[in-house]
Design a protein around this motif. Structure first.
Motif, PDB file in Angstrom:
ATOM      1  N   LEU A  83      -0.149  -3.529   9.694  1.00 50.68           N
ATOM      2  CA  LEU A  83       0.531  -2.855   8.600  1.00 50.68           C
ATOM      3  C   LEU A  83       1.888  -2.357   9.089  1.00 50.68           C
ATOM      4  O   LEU A  83       1.968  -1.726  10.143  1.00 50.68           O
ATOM      5  CB  LEU A  83      -0.306  -1.686   8.080  1.00 50.68           C
ATOM      6  CG  LEU A  83      -1.682  -2.041   7.510  1.00 50.68           C
ATOM      7  CD1 LEU A  83      -2.336  -0.791   6.915  1.00 50.68           C
ATOM      8  CD2 LEU A  83      -1.579  -3.133   6.465  1.00 50.68           C
ATOM      9  N   ILE A  84       2.913  -2.661   8.304  1.00 50.72           N
ATOM     10  CA  ILE A  84       4.273  -2.210   8.610  1.00 50.72           C
ATOM     11  C   ILE A  84       4.601  -1.047   7.691  1.00 50.72           C
ATOM     12  O   ILE A  84       4.577  -1.198   6.468  1.00 50.72           O
ATOM     13  CB  ILE A  84       5.284  -3.348   8.402  1.00 50.72           C
ATOM     14  CG1 ILE A  84       4.886  -4.599   9.191  1.00 50.72           C
ATOM     15  CG2 ILE A  84       6.685  -2.874   8.787  1.00 50.72           C
ATOM     16  CD1 ILE A  84       4.815  -4.396  10.676  1.00 50.72           C
ATOM     17  N   PHE A  85       4.925   0.093   8.281  1.00 51.94           N
ATOM     18  CA  PHE A  85       5.169   1.319   7.517  1.00 51.94           C
ATOM     19  C   PHE A  85       6.656   1.513   7.260  1.00 51.94           C
ATOM     20  O   PHE A  85       7.498   1.222   8.116  1.00 51.94           O
ATOM     21  CB  PHE A  85       4.633   2.533   8.285  1.00 51.94           C
ATOM     22  CG  PHE A  85       3.139   2.674   8.230  1.00 51.94           C
ATOM     23  CD1 PHE A  85       2.318   1.821   8.953  1.00 51.94           C
ATOM     24  CD2 PHE A  85       2.547   3.671   7.468  1.00 51.94           C
ATOM     25  CE1 PHE A  85       0.941   1.944   8.900  1.00 51.94           C
ATOM     26  CE2 PHE A  85       1.174   3.803   7.415  1.00 51.94           C
ATOM     27  CZ  PHE A  85       0.363   2.936   8.130  1.00 51.94           C
ATOM     28  N   GLY A  86       6.966   2.037   6.079  1.00 49.65           N
ATOM     29  CA  GLY A  86       8.311   2.501   5.811  1.00 49.65           C
ATOM     30  C   GLY A  86       8.562   3.807   6.553  1.00 49.65           C
ATOM     31  O   GLY A  86       7.672   4.343   7.218  1.00 49.65           O
ATOM     32  N   THR A  87       9.770   4.321   6.406  1.00 43.75           N
ATOM     33  CA  THR A  87      10.167   5.510   7.151  1.00 43.75           C
ATOM     34  C   THR A  87       9.672   6.800   6.513  1.00 43.75           C
ATOM     35  O   THR A  87       9.826   7.861   7.099  1.00 43.75           O
ATOM     36  CB  THR A  87      11.683   5.574   7.311  1.00 43.75           C
ATOM     37  OG1 THR A  87      12.280   5.392   6.027  1.00 43.75           O
ATOM     38  CG2 THR A  87      12.178   4.496   8.264  1.00 43.75           C
ATOM     39  N   SER A 133       1.594  -5.429   4.436  1.00 45.63           N
ATOM     40  CA  SER A 133       0.767  -6.132   5.408  1.00 45.63           C
ATOM     41  C   SER A 133       1.537  -7.326   5.964  1.00 45.63           C
ATOM     42  O   SER A 133       2.148  -8.081   5.211  1.00 45.63           O
ATOM     43  CB  SER A 133      -0.503  -6.621   4.713  1.00 45.63           C
ATOM     44  OG  SER A 133      -1.206  -7.508   5.544  1.00 45.63           O
ATOM     45  N   SER A 134       1.493  -7.495   7.289  1.00 47.76           N
ATOM     46  CA  SER A 134       2.221  -8.589   7.928  1.00 47.76           C
ATOM     47  C   SER A 134       1.519  -9.009   9.207  1.00 47.76           C
ATOM     48  O   SER A 134       1.437  -8.222  10.147  1.00 47.76           O
ATOM     49  CB  SER A 134       3.656  -8.143   8.238  1.00 47.76           C
ATOM     50  OG  SER A 134       4.360  -9.145   8.955  1.00 47.76           O
ATOM     51  N   PHE A 165       4.101   7.213   2.586  1.00 44.48           N
ATOM     52  CA  PHE A 165       4.582   6.007   3.250  1.00 44.48           C
ATOM     53  C   PHE A 165       4.250   4.771   2.420  1.00 44.48           C
ATOM     54  O   PHE A 165       3.095   4.579   2.016  1.00 44.48           O
ATOM     55  CB  PHE A 165       3.933   5.853   4.633  1.00 44.48           C
ATOM     56  CG  PHE A 165       4.322   6.904   5.622  1.00 44.48           C
ATOM     57  CD1 PHE A 165       3.564   8.058   5.783  1.00 44.48           C
ATOM     58  CD2 PHE A 165       5.460   6.751   6.401  1.00 44.48           C
ATOM     59  CE1 PHE A 165       3.919   9.036   6.687  1.00 44.48           C
ATOM     60  CE2 PHE A 165       5.831   7.724   7.317  1.00 44.48           C
ATOM     61  CZ  PHE A 165       5.070   8.869   7.466  1.00 44.48           C
ATOM     62  N   TYR A 225       0.394   5.194   1.566  1.00 42.48           N
ATOM     63  CA  TYR A 225      -0.392   6.142   2.336  1.00 42.48           C
ATOM     64  C   TYR A 225       0.216   7.528   2.164  1.00 42.48           C
ATOM     65  O   TYR A 225       1.429   7.666   1.975  1.00 42.48           O
ATOM     66  CB  TYR A 225      -0.375   5.780   3.827  1.00 42.48           C
ATOM     67  CG  TYR A 225      -1.461   4.834   4.263  1.00 42.48           C
ATOM     68  CD1 TYR A 225      -1.380   3.473   3.974  1.00 42.48           C
ATOM     69  CD2 TYR A 225      -2.571   5.292   4.957  1.00 42.48           C
ATOM     70  CE1 TYR A 225      -2.388   2.608   4.370  1.00 42.48           C
ATOM     71  CE2 TYR A 225      -3.581   4.428   5.370  1.00 42.48           C
ATOM     72  CZ  TYR A 225      -3.477   3.089   5.072  1.00 42.48           C
ATOM     73  OH  TYR A 225      -4.470   2.230   5.467  1.00 42.48           O
ATOM     74  N   PHE A 258       0.837  -1.186   0.000  1.00 41.45           N
ATOM     75  CA  PHE A 258       0.000   0.000   0.000  1.00 41.45           C
ATOM     76  C   PHE A 258       0.882   1.249   0.000  1.00 41.45           C
ATOM     77  O   PHE A 258       2.037   1.204   0.403  1.00 41.45           O
ATOM     78  CB  PHE A 258      -0.883   0.025   1.256  1.00 41.45           C
ATOM     79  CG  PHE A 258      -1.522  -1.306   1.592  1.00 41.45           C
ATOM     80  CD1 PHE A 258      -0.862  -2.219   2.402  1.00 41.45           C
ATOM     81  CD2 PHE A 258      -2.764  -1.640   1.092  1.00 41.45           C
ATOM     82  CE1 PHE A 258      -1.423  -3.453   2.701  1.00 41.45           C
ATOM     83  CE2 PHE A 258      -3.338  -2.873   1.389  1.00 41.45           C
ATOM     84  CZ  PHE A 258      -2.661  -3.768   2.196  1.00 41.45           C
TER      85      PHE A 258
END
Lengths: 111, 116
Positions: free
Chosen positions: A99-103, A94-95, A90, A36, A34
């Motif tokens: 949701l795991i976001f980048g920096t 999905s994990s 961002f 955002y 995704f």
């Protein structure tokens, strides 16, 4: 474990020029990915999502992203930047029910 | 209201004090998430609720952090004996079903915590 890496912390473009925000993912299986967007003093908003139906995904405000398995990439693009595109973007994977976001990549658009 | 509501929007506290942050999700949303956003560090997952249960609290940084959700609705994140490194924006999000499947989490505007 799934993760994403955003390759640029800042990107600056002139209004009317193309936008490229880069994201690479790491996943042991076909991921859900995704993008955002977070405008200043606003909440995060889903821009687009890839869930294996089609590799080229179109989102809101003219943005799109292409899933490339061979390159483990999911770069965000827009043909022509607008001043209102200035925001933090961002890349997200999905994990395990979250949701795991980048920096994040801060996009600046100059007139 | 129509969106996710968080309070307070801003909180300044002294080191060692306890703080409570509140999240009102969108009505009917079963899943609720807490994230922390620190300057230059992106969003860090803290805890996830499905109904009143927390299947995943793996992101809570220490035992000073706790969260609960009652009635399948409002959630409270509590930080005890605050430290300066707790300073951040705490974001709450909600969604129907399992948010990780659709990816569409609806975020509040966050609670900015400053620990002096």
């Amino acid at each position: 474990a799934q993760s994403v890496t955003q390759l640029d912390s800042h990107v600056s473009v002139s209004e009317g020029t193309p936008v490229l925000l880069r994201c690479n993912y790491s996943s042991s299986y076909s991921p859900s990915l995704f993008w955002y967007v977070q405008h200043p003093n606003k909440g995060l908003q889903l821009l687009l999502k890839y869930t294996s139906a089609a590799t080229l995904v179109k989102g809101i405000n003219g943005f799109e992203a292409e899933f490339k398995k061979s390159e483990t990439s999911f770069h965000l693009t827009k043909p022509s930047a607008h001043m209102s595109d200035a925001a933090e973007y961002f890349c997200v994977v999905s994990s395990n029910d979250k949701l795991i976001f980048g920096t994040g990549t801060r996009l600046q658009v100059f007139p | 209201g129509a969106g996710v509501s968080q309070s307070p929007s801003n909180k300044v506290t002294e080191k060692g004090k306890d703080v409570e942050l509140r999240c009102d999700p969108i009505s009917g949303h079963t899943a609720l998430y807490w994230y922390r956003q620190s300057l230059g560090q992106g969003l860090e997952f803290l805890i996830y609720f499905q109904g009143n249960s927390a299947p995943d609290k793996s992101g809570l940084p220490s035992d000073r952090f706790s969260a609960e959700r009652t009635g399948g609705s409002v959630s409270t994140l509590t930080i005890q004996r605050t430290q300066q490194e707790d300073s951040a924006v705490y974001l709450c999000a909600s969604t129907l079903g399992r948010g990780a499947d659709t990816g569409e989490l609806f975020f509040g505007e966050g609670s900015r915590l400053t620990v002096l």
